[in-house]
Structures are given as structure tokens and as C-alpha cells.
Scaffold this motif. Structure first.
Motif, mmCIF file in Angstrom:
data_model
loop_
_atom_site.group_PDB
_atom_site.id
_atom_site.type_symbol
_atom_site.label_atom_id
_atom_site.label_comp_id
_atom_site.label_asym_id
_atom_site.label_seq_id
_atom_site.Cartn_x
_atom_site.Cartn_y
_atom_site.Cartn_z
ATOM 1 N N LEU A 35 56.705 46.255 41.848
ATOM 2 C CA LEU A 35 56.193 46.268 43.224
ATOM 3 C C LEU A 35 55.113 45.195 43.415
ATOM 4 C CD1 LEU A 35 55.736 50.145 43.513
ATOM 5 C CD2 LEU A 35 57.579 48.799 44.514
ATOM 6 N N SER A 36 55.146 44.225 42.517
ATOM 7 C CA SER A 36 54.025 43.262 42.508
ATOM 8 C C SER A 36 53.908 42.483 43.822
ATOM 9 C CB SER A 36 54.158 42.303 41.334
ATOM 10 O OG SER A 36 55.375 41.586 41.446
ATOM 11 N N GLU A 37 55.041 42.044 44.379
ATOM 12 C CA GLU A 37 54.961 41.253 45.609
ATOM 13 C C GLU A 37 54.482 42.091 46.790
ATOM 14 O OE1 GLU A 37 55.393 37.811 43.966
ATOM 15 O OE2 GLU A 37 55.202 37.963 46.149
ATOM 16 N N MET A 38 54.979 43.301 46.863
ATOM 17 C CA MET A 38 54.588 44.188 47.957
ATOM 18 C C MET A 38 53.090 44.486 47.881
ATOM 19 S SD MET A 38 53.977 47.743 48.651
ATOM 20 C CE MET A 38 54.958 48.799 47.615
ATOM 21 N N TYR A 45 46.041 38.309 39.297
ATOM 22 C CA TYR A 45 46.693 39.577 39.633
ATOM 23 C C TYR A 45 48.000 39.725 38.854
ATOM 24 C CZ TYR A 45 49.984 42.394 42.374
ATOM 25 O OH TYR A 45 50.969 43.270 42.771
ATOM 26 N N GLN A 46 48.796 38.657 38.842
ATOM 27 C CA GLN A 46 50.087 38.723 38.155
ATOM 28 C C GLN A 46 49.898 38.894 36.650
ATOM 29 O OE1 GLN A 46 51.772 35.065 39.670
ATOM 30 N NE2 GLN A 46 52.967 36.104 41.234
ATOM 31 N N GLN A 47 48.856 38.279 36.150
ATOM 32 C CA GLN A 47 48.585 38.373 34.714
ATOM 33 C C GLN A 47 48.247 39.811 34.305
ATOM 34 O OE1 GLN A 47 46.006 35.234 33.263
ATOM 35 N NE2 GLN A 47 45.337 36.479 31.529
ATOM 36 N N PHE A 48 47.549 40.518 35.167
ATOM 37 C CA PHE A 48 47.096 41.870 34.829
ATOM 38 C C PHE A 48 47.899 42.969 35.524
ATOM 39 C CE2 PHE A 48 43.381 41.365 32.216
ATOM 40 C CZ PHE A 48 43.002 40.049 32.432
ATOM 41 N N TRP A 83 50.865 42.662 46.333
ATOM 42 C CA TRP A 83 50.095 41.437 46.561
ATOM 43 C C TRP A 83 49.936 41.148 48.060
ATOM 44 C CZ3 TRP A 83 46.465 38.501 45.034
ATOM 45 C CH2 TRP A 83 46.248 37.250 45.635
ATOM 46 N N SER A 84 50.953 41.396 48.830
ATOM 47 C CA SER A 84 50.841 41.133 50.270
ATOM 48 C C SER A 84 49.756 42.023 50.895
ATOM 49 C CB SER A 84 52.177 41.334 50.975
ATOM 50 O OG SER A 84 52.583 42.671 50.880
ATOM 51 N N ARG A 85 49.622 43.241 50.396
ATOM 52 C CA ARG A 85 48.562 44.126 50.899
ATOM 53 C C ARG A 85 47.188 43.598 50.500
ATOM 54 N NH1 ARG A 85 49.936 50.351 49.480
ATOM 55 N NH2 ARG A 85 52.167 50.277 49.736
ATOM 56 N N ILE A 86 47.123 43.135 49.243
ATOM 57 C CA ILE A 86 45.838 42.611 48.750
ATOM 58 C C ILE A 86 45.437 41.393 49.583
ATOM 59 C CG2 ILE A 86 44.701 41.501 46.774
ATOM 60 C CD1 ILE A 86 46.652 43.144 44.981
ATOM 61 N N GLU A 87 46.424 40.532 49.793
ATOM 62 C CA GLU A 87 46.154 39.290 50.528
ATOM 63 C C GLU A 87 45.684 39.584 51.950
ATOM 64 O OE1 GLU A 87 48.323 34.941 50.369
ATOM 65 O OE2 GLU A 87 49.565 36.711 50.699
ATOM 66 N N ASP A 126 53.284 59.180 42.408
ATOM 67 C CA ASP A 126 54.552 58.460 42.317
ATOM 68 C C ASP A 126 54.273 56.962 42.381
ATOM 69 O OD1 ASP A 126 55.053 59.777 45.608
ATOM 70 O OD2 ASP A 126 53.995 57.943 45.049
ATOM 71 N N ASP A 127 55.308 56.165 42.461
ATOM 72 C CA ASP A 127 55.153 54.706 42.438
ATOM 73 C C ASP A 127 54.381 54.187 43.658
ATOM 74 O OD1 ASP A 127 58.437 53.930 40.943
ATOM 75 O OD2 ASP A 127 56.606 54.835 40.138
#
Lengths: 181, 190
Positions: free
Chosen positions: B23-26, A27-30, B28-32, A44-45
Motif C-alpha cells: 500500500l506504499s503508493e496509496m 519513506y520507501q526505504q523504511f 505516500w499520496s496521503r503523506i504528500e 487490518d491493513d
């Protein structure tokens, strides 16, 4: 796996085994790549975050269906993110009645003005388009799909697709002129 | 693939250069959270099967107990095992039916009236002098008034064990008016 780097292949193996660590690393990689695509279909974001979370859940749930011999992992992930983005738009879009227009007057968008605008500024202009028009514009102007392909994807008539594209160009042109005159 | 206009190429290029929000951590927590639902894991690491049969077994057992309870209750009601005021009085009918003019024995225990309507209910102290005692049959009226204290009165004046088995249960008396209902407590019935 064919055509994959060793570390990516290892990550995929881990994802197949349900290893949460491997999933997070993938996930972090992509993340950056997928988020860029998600933003094109979002308002929006936060909207983009919704698209991302749904898309990656789908990715991890269907990772076993990925076949490296049929395409790259990038294109597979991109397709899933785009489909999720379109679903997101469709949930709030109201496409106009099927319009059978073969020739639509194409408004002119000044490229020189566009070139001077920042990426975020242009992104905001695109995000502010009405949902259905937004979807058609991104699929046509950004992703490069034909009207026939767009019609199939969105289950609309080709004429409707052309109408929405013309509408998108009209609105963008108007906004650009307002910002830079 | 369509032939892109120049402005479309520019837009595409610009959109690829967009600043991506962190927003990667936020996300990711939803995905998890969603993925955890698949595996049945929670953050403690405890595993619980989403399809555990235990809950189903408990629910099924409870349902069965309830059904059995209803069935038993239904049949009990049908057989008339519940002591209703009418039945209670009916058990005393053989005792209450007097020959005309026969002297009436006074009840030792008090018997409180339970029906407030037109039925003439005789209070205990004045029983001997009441002309209603000469009535040949004493049958309590059927309907029980909502504000009539039924249970308490019965339990206060009835011996704990009343055998209704073998006693004829009167289902309903037709053709008898309110004047035909009398209650005369008897010593033997207590």
C-alpha cells in the motif's frame, strides 16, 4: 551524522531541506519495517495504512529533532510508529477500570501449535483482540515492556495492564485451540 | 524488559515474518497531501501562502463598508430623511388644515387611499361633495397596513422632489381617535 550510512545521511539532509524526493526515498526505504510494526497495532491493513501515514507525516515534520548520537534512525522511526499505533488504539479503546491484581492466573498457550501456524494467521489472531487488550499484549509480549512501563504509556494501573495481558492470553489460547483441534 | 515466555517469543518471531501489504503508493499520496498543507503547495506547483493577508484585508474592508452603511442608514432613519407615508402627509399638513367651512380646492391629480382601516379616505371625483371635506384637520393615521400599497401611491401622486427639511415632523399624535384622521388631497400639495 554519526553512525549513519552516507546515503541515509544524505536522505536525512534532503528531508531537513524539505526535499520531497528525499522524503519519498526515505519513506520507501523504511516502508516495510514501519508497516510490520504498524500492523501489530492495527485491526487490518487499512488501519495500518492510517497509522503509517500519520507516523510518517510526524517523522518528516520532526526530522530535525532526530539525533543520530542518541540512537539509530530505525529505533527513532519505530518509536514514532508505535506511539502512533497506540494513539490509534487509544482512540477506540476502553480500558477496564483500574484493577489492582497482583497475581493473575496465567493460561497456558501451546507453543508447539503456535510454531506450526503461519505468521499471517497469528497476526490476524492478535489483531482481533479487543483494543485495550491488544495494546497491552503487543507492548508486553512483542515489544517486551514491563507492566510498569505499559501502565505509564497507557496511563493505566499496573494491575489493569496485568489483567489485560491475562485476558489476551485467554482469548488467544481459546482461538488457537478452536483453529487447531 | 520483561522475561518473555516461549510462546511470546514465537509470536514475536512470527509477527516479524508477516507479509506486508503493498500500500506504499496509496499511503505516500496521503503523506504528500498532508505535507503539502504545511508548505502551501498544490499539485500544480503553485504556491499559495496559507496565511496570505489579502483575504483578511478584503474581509476587513467589506466589514468596514457594511458597518459604515449601517451607521449611515441608522442616522438617516433617525433624522427622518426617509419619506414615510405619515411624513408625506405631514408635509401637506399646513396646506391641508382648513378653516371650518372654507371651500376646498379640488386636487388635479388623483390621490389613492393607502390605509384600509377605519380611516375615511375620500376618493377624488367625489371630493367636492363630501362632507368630510369640512373637517378642520386632516391627519393620516400612523400605522401602515401591510397590504396597503404605500410606495406606489406616493410616487404616483407626489412630485419627485419633496423637501422635508425645515418642515415640522409630527412624531405621533396622541389622543386622536380614528375619526380624527382624514386625508384630503390638495392641489397645492402636488
Amino acid at each position: 551524522m554519526v553512525g549513519l550510512q552516507d546515503d541515509t545521511a544524505q536522505l536525512i539532509e534532503g528531508c531537513l531541506a524539505g526535499d520531497r524526493k528525499a522524503q519519498k526515498l526515505l519513506y520507501q526505504q523504511f516502508y516495510g519495517f514501519a508497516m510490520t510494526i504498524a500492523l501489530r497495532y492495527a485491526r487490518d491493513d487499512m488501519d495500518a495504512a492510517d497509522i503509517m501515514s500519520h507516523a510518517f507525516v510526524k517523522i518528516f515534520r520532526s526530522i530535525k529533532s532526530f539525533d543520530s548520537s542518541k540512537g539509530s534512525l530505525h529505533s527513532w522511526i519505530k518509536r514514532i510508529v508505535i506511539n502512533e499505533g497506540l494513539d490509534h488504539i487509544k482512540s477506540r479503546a476502553r480500558f477496564s477500570e483500574n484493577v489492582e491484581i497482583e497475581t493473575i492466573a496465567e493460561p497456558e498457550i501451546r507453543n508447539d501449535v503456535l510454531a506450526q501456524m503461519g505468521a499471517d494467521e497469528i497476526m490476524k489472531l492478535v489483531q482481533k483482540l479487543p483494543p485495550a487488550t491488544h495494546a497491552v499484549f503487543v507492548l508486553y509480549a512483542v515489544e517486551g515492556h514491563t507492566h510498569a512501563e505499559i501502565a505509564k504509556k497507557l496511563t493505566i494501573a499496573e494491575g489493569t495492564s496485568k489483567w489485560h495481558l491475562a485476558e489476551a492470553r485467554k482469548i488467544l489460547q481459546k482461538q488457537i485451540m478452536l483453529l487447531h483441534t | 524488559m520483561n522475561q518473555k515466555a516461549l510462546y511470546e517469543l514465537t509470536i514475536t518471531r512470527k509477527l516479524d515474518e508477516v507479509t506486508v501489504p503493498d500500500l506504499s503508493e496509496m499511503i505516500w499520496s496521503r503523506i504528500e497531501e498532508e505535507l503539502d498543507k504545511d508548505t502551501g503547495d498544490n499539485t500544480d506547483g503553485n504556491t499559495s501562502s496559507p496565511s496570505s493577508p489579502v483575504g483578511g484585508i478584503i474581509a476587513g474592508t467589506l466589514g468596514l463598508v457594511l458597518v459604515i452603511g449601517f451607521v449611515v442608514n441608522y442616522f438617516n432613519n433617525k433624522k427622518g430623511n426617509l419619506i414615510t407615508p405619515r411624513e408625506f402627509n405631514n408635509t401637506r399638513e399646513p396646506v391641508l388644515i382648513e378653516k371650518p367651512g372654507a371651500p376646498v380646492k379640488q386636487n388635479a391629480a388623483p390621490f389613492s387611499p393607502r390605509i384600509k382601516d377605519n380611516n375615511a379616505v375620500v376618493p377624488m371625483p367625489a371630493m367636492e361633495n363630501d362632507t368630510m371635506l369640512n373637517m378642520p384637520e386632516l391627519i393620516e393615521s400612523l400605522p401602515v397596513m401591510p397590504d396597503t400599497p404605500v410606495a406606489d401611491d406616493i410616487t404616483g401622486s407626489v412630485p419627485p422632489a419633496i423637501d422635508t427639511a425645515g418642515k415640522k415632523k409630527v412624531r405621533g399624535v396622541q389622543g386622536i381617535g380614528t375619526d380624527g384622521y382624514r386625508i384630503v388631497p390638495k392641489k397645492d400639495s402636488l
